[in-house]
Design a protein around this motif. Structure first.
Motif, PDB file in Angstrom:
ATOM      1  N   LEU A  79      45.078  56.298  71.566  1.00 57.39           N
ATOM      2  CA  LEU A  79      46.277  55.721  70.959  1.00 57.39           C
ATOM      3  C   LEU A  79      45.951  54.422  70.233  1.00 57.39           C
ATOM      4  O   LEU A  79      46.479  54.150  69.141  1.00 57.39           O
ATOM      5  N   THR A 108      52.756  52.995  60.343  1.00 60.30           N
ATOM      6  CA  THR A 108      52.896  53.075  61.796  1.00 60.30           C
ATOM      7  C   THR A 108      53.244  54.507  62.172  1.00 60.30           C
ATOM      8  O   THR A 108      54.130  55.110  61.565  1.00 60.30           O
ATOM      9  N   GLU A 147      46.511  53.836  66.182  1.00 59.42           N
ATOM     10  CA  GLU A 147      47.387  52.792  65.663  1.00 59.42           C
ATOM     11  C   GLU A 147      46.623  51.790  64.803  1.00 59.42           C
ATOM     12  O   GLU A 147      47.124  51.352  63.762  1.00 59.42           O
ATOM     13  N   GLU A 148      45.395  51.429  65.224  1.00 54.52           N
ATOM     14  CA  GLU A 148      44.592  50.499  64.429  1.00 54.52           C
ATOM     15  C   GLU A 148      44.213  51.104  63.082  1.00 54.52           C
ATOM     16  O   GLU A 148      44.257  50.432  62.044  1.00 54.52           O
ATOM     17  N   LYS A 205      47.323  51.387  60.709  1.00 54.90           N
ATOM     18  CA  LYS A 205      47.738  50.100  60.161  1.00 54.90           C
ATOM     19  C   LYS A 205      46.688  49.527  59.222  1.00 54.90           C
ATOM     20  O   LYS A 205      47.012  49.007  58.146  1.00 54.90           O
ATOM     21  N   ALA A 233      47.626  61.649  70.258  1.00 54.93           N
ATOM     22  CA  ALA A 233      46.769  60.790  69.436  1.00 54.93           C
ATOM     23  C   ALA A 233      45.359  61.365  69.339  1.00 54.93           C
ATOM     24  O   ALA A 233      44.748  61.370  68.263  1.00 54.93           O
TER      25      ALA A 233
END
Length: 390
Positions: free
Chosen positions: A48, A62, A52-53, A56, A104
């Motif tokens: 996850l 997002t 997310e990194e 972004k 993810a």
């Protein structure tokens, strides 16, 4: 100039040039060290976090999530749906957190197949290595969120279980959870099991320690302290026998808490009920508490701000006790001592429970009816909370 140093050219020195020990940025050794550092950093992340990194950093987006609950034979299962840049994946788990991590991971594997490992900083010279690195971080157990202690009513508490709210004065406070665990391991006994809950009436935590058929319990404002108390009682049971903990009986305290809980429930009901006037009439009609009653609203008024005000007078008379019925027509069977005792009892009853009593409650509201309902709410709270004599 490869054979000369800075000094030989600009300072007249003929000292030969010595290669610097600092590695060049693009040297094989530097690339290897950087690759190793990136891999170590990657291995500390979860799928996850990587998702997310990457979303972004590379796409300034997002991930969007949707959750659905799916019942099955074992229990409730959560399905998390992930959507990012037009690609959607789904995964299930026994918690939202686990389902999110699975979704993810699945998405990142798709990105590797699409040749987008770099966008998500997934290390690996080949797609196989990138997949392997993803599977490695996925193998780490996902830390489950702390479960909130289940709220319990005092009525549902087993009062027969030995329970302590504090240590006796002669008992030092130390780590009894560890001491109990050591004793079980030393004597090859069944490991203790702990179950925590929260008492609704006091918001205190109650931890029950179970070993076989024996149970002990601790009550404290914090779970850790309650658990330690329960462990101490169980350790005392093992060392001194079941009889040694039978004195730890909180039945009276639980009964008092149950009364408080009943009053709190009744007061809550008084606030939530819409027709408070009818509810009050039903309450005062209880012959077990009141022999008769009368209600009257007096002095209605309206303030300069348009707020209606009113007073509610409630007159109630005490119920006839069973002893009163017994005494009627039975004077000839009573001895002088019984008659004296009966008269004394009647005086005490009349002292504590007057024949007729009056209480006045005020109410206000945007209308006369609202003001009356407000006054009835105050009366309901009073009679739910206190007995006749109060």
């Amino acid at each position: 100039m490869s054979g000369f140093s800075f000094e030989s050219v600009f300072c007249g020195s003929d000292a030969p040039f010595r290669p610097s020990m600092t590695e060049r940025p693009n040297s094989p050794v530097s690339k290897l060290a950087k690759s190793k550092a990136e891999l170590e950093m990657f291995m500390r992340k979860t799928p996850l976090m990587v998702l997310e990194e990457g979303a972004k950093g590379s796409f300034q987006q997002t991930p969007s999530w949707a959750c659905s609950e799916i019942p099955n034979t074992v229990g409730l299962e959560f399905e998390m749906t992930l959507n990012l840049r037009g690609k959607t994946v789904k995964a299930r788990g026994n918690s939202k957190k686990i389902a999110k991590q699975k979704a993810a991971l699945d998405y990142l594997h798709h990105m590797v197949n699409d040749g987008k490992s770099a966008e998500f900083s997934i290390p690996g010279e080949t797609a196989e290595e990138a997949h392997a690195n993803l599977n490695t971080i996925a193998e780490r157990p996902v830390e489950e969120p702390k479960r909130a202690a289940a709220a319990v009513s005092v009525k549902d508490v087993d009062k027969s279980i030995p329970t302590a709210k504090s240590f006796p004065e002669n008992v030092p406070e130390k780590n009894y959870v560890g001491a109990l665990q050591e004793k079980c391991q030393k004597h090859k006994l069944e490991a203790p099991a702990y179950e925590d809950s929260k008492i609704e009436a006091t918001s205190e935590f109650m931890v029950t320690c179970t070993m076989g058929n024996q149970q002990t319990r601790g009550i404290k404002p914090k779970i850790k302290l309650a658990k330690n108390l329960a462990a101490w009682l169980m350790l005392k049971t093992l060392e001194e026998g079941v009889e040694a903990v039978q004195a730890f009986d909180l039945t009276e305290q639980f009964d008092e808490l149950e009364e408080e809980e009943d009053r709190a429930t009744a007061q809550k009901a008084a606030f939530e009920t819409k027709d408070k006037k009818s509810t009050l009439i039903d309450l005062l009609s209880d012959k077990a508490r009141f022999a008769d009653y009368r209600m009257e609203f007096v002095y209605p008024s309206v303030s300069t701000h348009g707020v209606h005000q009113v007073l509610l007078n409630v007159f109630i008379s005490r119920p006839v006790s069973p002893d009163d019925d017994l005494q009627i027509g039975a004077e000839h069977t009573q001895t002088e001592e019984i008659m004296k005792a009966t008269a004394e009892k009647e005086r005490e009853q009349k002292k504590n429970m007057p024949d007729v009593t009056q209480k006045t409650f005020s109410g206000h509201g945007p209308s006369e009816e609202a003001a009356q309902q407000c006054a009835c709410k105050s009366a309901l709270i009073h009679y739910y909370t206190f007995d006749f004599t109060n």
